[in-house]
Design a protein around this motif. Structure first.
Motif, PDB file in Angstrom:
ATOM      1  N   GLY A 130     -10.862  41.549 -26.456  1.00 45.24           N
ATOM      2  CA  GLY A 130     -10.712  41.012 -27.632  1.00 45.24           C
ATOM      3  C   GLY A 130      -9.554  41.219 -28.361  1.00 45.24           C
ATOM      4  N   GLY A 131      -8.785  41.748 -27.889  1.00 46.58           N
ATOM      5  CA  GLY A 131      -7.317  42.066 -28.391  1.00 46.58           C
ATOM      6  C   GLY A 131      -6.675  43.107 -28.011  1.00 46.58           C
ATOM      7  N   GLY A 132      -5.299  43.177 -28.610  1.00 42.75           N
ATOM      8  CA  GLY A 132      -4.587  44.472 -28.174  1.00 42.75           C
ATOM      9  C   GLY A 132      -2.870  43.958 -28.549  1.00 42.75           C
ATOM     10  N   GLN A 133      -2.204  45.079 -28.461  1.00 46.44           N
ATOM     11  CA  GLN A 133      -0.649  44.734 -28.844  1.00 46.44           C
ATOM     12  C   GLN A 133       0.246  44.883 -27.563  1.00 46.44           C
ATOM     13  N   ILE A 134       1.196  44.388 -27.515  1.00 50.98           N
ATOM     14  CA  ILE A 134       2.226  44.559 -26.606  1.00 50.98           C
ATOM     15  C   ILE A 134       3.712  44.541 -27.137  1.00 50.98           C
ATOM     16  N   LEU A 135       4.378  45.422 -26.889  1.00 49.63           N
ATOM     17  CA  LEU A 135       5.557  45.707 -27.039  1.00 49.63           C
ATOM     18  C   LEU A 135       6.573  45.714 -25.935  1.00 49.63           C
ATOM     19  N   LEU A 166       5.304  34.247 -24.788  1.00 49.50           N
ATOM     20  CA  LEU A 166       3.778  34.995 -24.626  1.00 49.50           C
ATOM     21  C   LEU A 166       3.268  35.020 -25.890  1.00 49.50           C
ATOM     22  N   ARG A 167       4.089  35.439 -26.926  1.00 48.71           N
ATOM     23  CA  ARG A 167       3.317  35.495 -28.563  1.00 48.71           C
ATOM     24  C   ARG A 167       2.583  34.305 -28.924  1.00 48.71           C
ATOM     25  N   VAL A 179       8.834  42.146 -29.593  1.00 48.52           N
ATOM     26  CA  VAL A 179       9.827  42.361 -28.802  1.00 48.52           C
ATOM     27  C   VAL A 179      10.890  43.259 -29.298  1.00 48.52           C
ATOM     28  N   LEU A 180      11.240  44.476 -28.989  1.00 51.05           N
ATOM     29  CA  LEU A 180      12.436  45.407 -29.504  1.00 51.05           C
ATOM     30  C   LEU A 180      13.534  45.130 -29.094  1.00 51.05           C
ATOM     31  N   CYS A 181      14.547  44.921 -30.012  1.00 49.17           N
ATOM     32  CA  CYS A 181      15.955  44.537 -29.545  1.00 49.17           C
ATOM     33  C   CYS A 181      16.888  45.674 -30.163  1.00 49.17           C
ATOM     34  N   LYS A 221       3.212  45.722 -38.910  1.00 46.69           N
ATOM     35  CA  LYS A 221       3.360  44.269 -39.534  1.00 46.69           C
ATOM     36  C   LYS A 221       3.440  43.348 -38.577  1.00 46.69           C
ATOM     37  N   ASN A 222       2.887  43.448 -37.588  1.00 50.68           N
ATOM     38  CA  ASN A 222       3.044  42.549 -36.211  1.00 50.68           C
ATOM     39  C   ASN A 222       4.372  41.821 -36.353  1.00 50.68           C
ATOM     40  N   ARG A 223       5.626  42.406 -36.257  1.00 55.11           N
ATOM     41  CA  ARG A 223       6.743  41.671 -36.528  1.00 55.11           C
ATOM     42  C   ARG A 223       7.097  40.949 -35.008  1.00 55.11           C
TER      43      ARG A 223
END
Length: 261
Positions: A130-135, A166-167, A179-181, A221-223
């Protein structure tokens, strides 16, 4: 069910700093790296300091068979992962044609293929729950060509564009993608990539810990794209300001002059 943040490349650099920043927030962790002794020490330290559960898995994610075995463990396991931090990666520098192909393939296997397979496996697990977060960790080099680091820059461009695509795809699944840059960071990256660290860093260069602190706040903040530091945000815009042909020349001149060789 206990939830975990899975951090790859967790034995040093930004991966280790991200793991510590998450542990400080009370997050249980699964740490992945090639270095078992270092992971064992980190897991013990974080458990004692932060009172969190820290599991670890020594695995070279750049080796397809070992990666497949690890992914199978995740699929068949009962631990719920609600955050994936894809930080494992390597770099190299110098003329492309002078590189040993095995080193180029190792870079692509880890920076591109392993990251993509982890997103596929863990993303599916997250969608089911049902959800999650990927960095995913890219680089400001992903915004422009990188002569004398051509393969590395291209791999980070892949990570940047893959993550943005993908977002959009996964919005309705509840899986959030960022994505971290980062720009140049005070880590061992320069040594392993055969770059002269003194020519890339100064007293304004961010530390891995500063990057991690900025990043965890941006994740709250889900940037979509996270670029820590005003100077790095300017560098990411360089191709738009100068044109891509000029960006090629600028970065080519910079990188050619700053390789350790």
């Amino acid at each position: 069910m206990t939830r975990y943040a899975l951090v790859t490349g967790a034995s040093s650099g930004i991966g280790l700093a991200m793991a510590e920043a998450l542990a400080r927030r009370g997050r249980n962790l699964i740490l992945v790296s090639r270095h078992r002794d270092m992971l064992e020490s980190i897991a013990l330290e974080f458990t004692q300091r932060f009172g969190v559960e820290v599991l670890f898995r020594a695995c070279d994610l750049g080796e397809p068979l070992r990666l497949s075995g690890f992914l199978l463990e995740l699929e068949e396991g009962e631990r719920q992962i609600d955050l994936l931090v894809n930080c494992a990666g390597i770099g190299n520098s110098g003329p492309f044609l002078a590189q040993e192909w095995a080193q180029e393939q190792d870079l692509l296997d880890l920076n591109v293929l392993a990251l993509t397979r982890l997103c596929h496996t863990v993303g599916n697990l997250m969608a089911v729950q049902g959800g999650g977060q990927i960095l995913n960790v890219a680089s400001i080099m992903g915004f422009q060509p990188g002569p004398w680091m051509s393969t590395y820059a291209a791999s980070k461009a892949y990570v940047l564009h893959f993550s943005e695509g993908l977002r959009e795809e996964l919005k309705k699944t509840g899986v959030k993608i960022s994505v971290l840059c980062p720009g140049p960071t005070r880590t061992s990256f320069f040594r392993t990539a055969q770059l002269n660290a003194d020519k890339f860093t100064d007293d304004k260069t961010m530390t891995a810990e500063e990057i991690a602190l900025y990043t965890v706040r941006a994740l709250d903040k889900n940037r979509a794209i996270i670029i820590p530091g005003r100077r790095n945000r300017f560098l990411a815009q360089l191709p738009r300001l100068t044109g891509r042909w000029m960006a090629r020349k600028i970065w080519g001149s910079i990188l050619k002059s700053r390789t350790s060789a």
